[in-house]
Structures are given as C-alpha cells and as structure tokens.
Design a protein around this motif. Structure first.
Motif, PDB file in Angstrom:
ATOM      1  N   CYS A 109       0.835  -1.202   0.000  1.00  0.00           N
ATOM      2  CA  CYS A 109       0.000   0.000   0.000  1.00  0.00           C
ATOM      3  C   CYS A 109       0.870   1.252   0.000  1.00  0.00           C
ATOM      4  O   CYS A 109       1.663   1.457   0.917  1.00  0.00           O
ATOM      5  N   ASP A 110       0.708   2.081  -1.032  1.00  0.00           N
ATOM      6  CA  ASP A 110       1.347   3.393  -1.093  1.00  0.00           C
ATOM      7  C   ASP A 110       0.457   4.354  -0.303  1.00  0.00           C
ATOM      8  O   ASP A 110      -0.706   4.544  -0.643  1.00  0.00           O
ATOM      9  N   LYS A 111       0.997   4.946   0.764  1.00  0.00           N
ATOM     10  CA  LYS A 111       0.196   5.776   1.661  1.00  0.00           C
ATOM     11  C   LYS A 111       0.436   7.276   1.500  1.00  0.00           C
ATOM     12  O   LYS A 111      -0.218   8.069   2.149  1.00  0.00           O
ATOM     13  N   LEU A 112       1.382   7.663   0.657  1.00  0.00           N
ATOM     14  CA  LEU A 112       1.745   9.071   0.554  1.00  0.00           C
ATOM     15  C   LEU A 112       1.725   9.510  -0.911  1.00  0.00           C
ATOM     16  O   LEU A 112       2.421   8.930  -1.745  1.00  0.00           O
ATOM     17  N   ALA A 113       0.940  10.537  -1.209  1.00  0.00           N
ATOM     18  CA  ALA A 113       0.847  11.058  -2.577  1.00  0.00           C
ATOM     19  C   ALA A 113       2.022  11.995  -2.841  1.00  0.00           C
ATOM     20  O   ALA A 113       1.883  13.211  -2.850  1.00  0.00           O
ATOM     21  N   ASP A 114       3.201  11.400  -3.059  1.00  0.00           N
ATOM     22  CA  ASP A 114       4.415  12.187  -3.272  1.00  0.00           C
ATOM     23  C   ASP A 114       4.962  12.035  -4.687  1.00  0.00           C
ATOM     24  O   ASP A 114       6.042  12.506  -4.997  1.00  0.00           O
ATOM     25  N   GLY A 115       4.229  11.349  -5.555  1.00  0.00           N
ATOM     26  CA  GLY A 115       4.692  11.147  -6.919  1.00  0.00           C
ATOM     27  C   GLY A 115       5.527   9.887  -7.099  1.00  0.00           C
ATOM     28  O   GLY A 115       5.913   9.560  -8.212  1.00  0.00           O
ATOM     29  N   TYR A 116       5.836   9.202  -6.003  1.00  0.00           N
ATOM     30  CA  TYR A 116       6.582   7.946  -6.055  1.00  0.00           C
ATOM     31  C   TYR A 116       5.717   6.858  -5.444  1.00  0.00           C
ATOM     32  O   TYR A 116       4.869   7.113  -4.613  1.00  0.00           O
ATOM     33  N   GLY A 117       5.973   5.650  -5.815  1.00  0.00           N
ATOM     34  CA  GLY A 117       5.287   4.525  -5.212  1.00  0.00           C
ATOM     35  C   GLY A 117       6.203   3.807  -4.239  1.00  0.00           C
ATOM     36  O   GLY A 117       7.288   4.296  -3.904  1.00  0.00           O
ATOM     37  N   VAL A 118       5.757   2.649  -3.794  1.00  0.00           N
ATOM     38  CA  VAL A 118       6.567   1.780  -2.955  1.00  0.00           C
ATOM     39  C   VAL A 118       6.563   0.384  -3.564  1.00  0.00           C
ATOM     40  O   VAL A 118       5.644   0.019  -4.300  1.00  0.00           O
ATOM     41  N   THR A 119       7.596  -0.375  -3.262  1.00  0.00           N
ATOM     42  CA  THR A 119       7.699  -1.754  -3.721  1.00  0.00           C
ATOM     43  C   THR A 119       7.881  -2.648  -2.505  1.00  0.00           C
ATOM     44  O   THR A 119       8.732  -2.384  -1.660  1.00  0.00           O
ATOM     45  N   GLY A 120       7.057  -3.685  -2.422  1.00  0.00           N
ATOM     46  CA  GLY A 120       7.145  -4.648  -1.330  1.00  0.00           C
ATOM     47  C   GLY A 120       7.731  -5.958  -1.816  1.00  0.00           C
ATOM     48  O   GLY A 120       7.554  -6.338  -2.984  1.00  0.00           O
ATOM     49  N   TYR A 121       8.434  -6.625  -0.922  1.00  0.00           N
ATOM     50  CA  TYR A 121       9.079  -7.897  -1.251  1.00  0.00           C
ATOM     51  C   TYR A 121       8.838  -8.919  -0.145  1.00  0.00           C
ATOM     52  O   TYR A 121       8.785  -8.565   1.039  1.00  0.00           O
ATOM     53  N   LEU A 122       8.724 -10.181  -0.532  1.00  0.00           N
ATOM     54  CA  LEU A 122       8.892 -11.303   0.378  1.00  0.00           C
ATOM     55  C   LEU A 122      10.238 -11.889   0.007  1.00  0.00           C
ATOM     56  O   LEU A 122      10.475 -12.250  -1.152  1.00  0.00           O
ATOM     57  N   GLU A 123      11.153 -11.956   0.975  1.00  0.00           N
ATOM     58  CA  GLU A 123      12.532 -12.379   0.715  1.00  0.00           C
ATOM     59  C   GLU A 123      12.865 -13.645   1.504  1.00  0.00           C
ATOM     60  O   GLU A 123      12.218 -13.958   2.502  1.00  0.00           O
ATOM     61  N   ARG A 124      13.894 -14.319   1.053  1.00  0.00           N
ATOM     62  CA  ARG A 124      14.483 -15.440   1.788  1.00  0.00           C
ATOM     63  C   ARG A 124      15.986 -15.412   1.526  1.00  0.00           C
ATOM     64  O   ARG A 124      16.456 -14.705   0.629  1.00  0.00           O
ATOM     65  N   LEU A 125      16.727 -16.177   2.306  1.00  0.00           N
ATOM     66  CA  LEU A 125      18.166 -16.295   2.060  1.00  0.00           C
ATOM     67  C   LEU A 125      18.404 -17.170   0.841  1.00  0.00           C
ATOM     68  O   LEU A 125      17.646 -18.109   0.575  1.00  0.00           O
ATOM     69  N   ASN A 126      19.471 -16.892   0.105  1.00  0.00           N
ATOM     70  CA  ASN A 126      19.805 -17.739  -1.034  1.00  0.00           C
ATOM     71  C   ASN A 126      20.290 -19.098  -0.538  1.00  0.00           C
ATOM     72  O   ASN A 126      20.447 -19.330   0.665  1.00  0.00           O
TER      73      ASN A 126
END
Length: 128
Positions: free
Chosen positions: A55-72
């Motif tokens: 969820c992008d919560k701020l109208a600043d002209g940029y978005g956000v990117t979310g990740y689910l990560e794990r160790l290699n």
C-alpha cells in the motif's frame, strides 16, 4: 441478591468465552506485518494465499515496492520470491504469483520507497 450475583457471573463467563474464541481464531494468526516505511507505505504478508499486499500511503509522486525475501541457497545473500509495486492509483495492490512458502526456510518482508530506493526490512520468520 443471589439473582444479581448469578447474572454478573453469567455475563463475566460470556465475556471470557468471547475472548477465548477471538484469541483462537486462525484468520490472522500467521499473517505478518504490516511493515511500515515511515508514512510512505506498508507491506503485509497474507498467509491465506502466501502473497503480499503493498500500500502506497503518501501522494508524493513515487510509489513503494514490497518484497517477500528469503536467504539464497548458500545463506550469503537475499533472494526476493515475491515483488509487488503500488503507487499512482487508489487502494493497495496484492500479489498473485502462486508462491508456496511452506517449510522451514526463513522469510522476511521488505518495503522500498521508489523515490530513492531505500528499504526497511522485517525480522525473519517461518511459515508453519
């Protein structure tokens, strides 16, 4: 007097039972997050579907990117297994990639602001 006491005991018992049912509810038990990036946005892991909501919560002209990560596989670096962006529209975006995180592999959440690329990461956790 006895009737009033019994009524109070019944009310207390009913309240305790409702609290017990709410505490035992599995609907949100394995969800993780939301993980906040300041006031810019959030990422949440949804156990029902093994996906993330960003969820992008701020109208600043940029978005956000979310990740689910794990160790290699060698345990020396991070690999993202789910990536989802949000920004420029109303509401949140939910990933839909068919990833199944069952097992004993540690996972973590990350959210990055698309303005400068800085990220915030969660603690590691397992899915049961």
């Amino acid at each position: 007097m006895i009737k009033r006491t019994l009524s109070r005991l019944a009310s207390a018992g009913a309240a305790a039972a409702l609290i017990g049912l709410a505490a035992a509810s599995p609907a949100m038990a394995d969800d993780e997050g939301p993980l906040w990036y300041s006031n810019r946005g959030t990422v949440t892991f949804n156990d029902d579907g093994d996906d993330i909501t960003v969820c992008d919560k701020l109208a600043d002209g940029y978005g956000v990117t979310g990740y689910l990560e794990r160790l290699n596989s060698s345990g020396t670096g991070l690999v993202w297994v789910i990536k989802e962006e949000d920004g420029g529209d109303a509401g949140c975006d939910r990933s839909d990639n068919g990833y199944d995180m069952i097992g004993n592999v540690s996972h973590g959440l990350a959210i990055c602001w698309n303005g400068n690329g800085n990220c915030v990461r969660s603690n590691w956790y397992f899915d049961e």
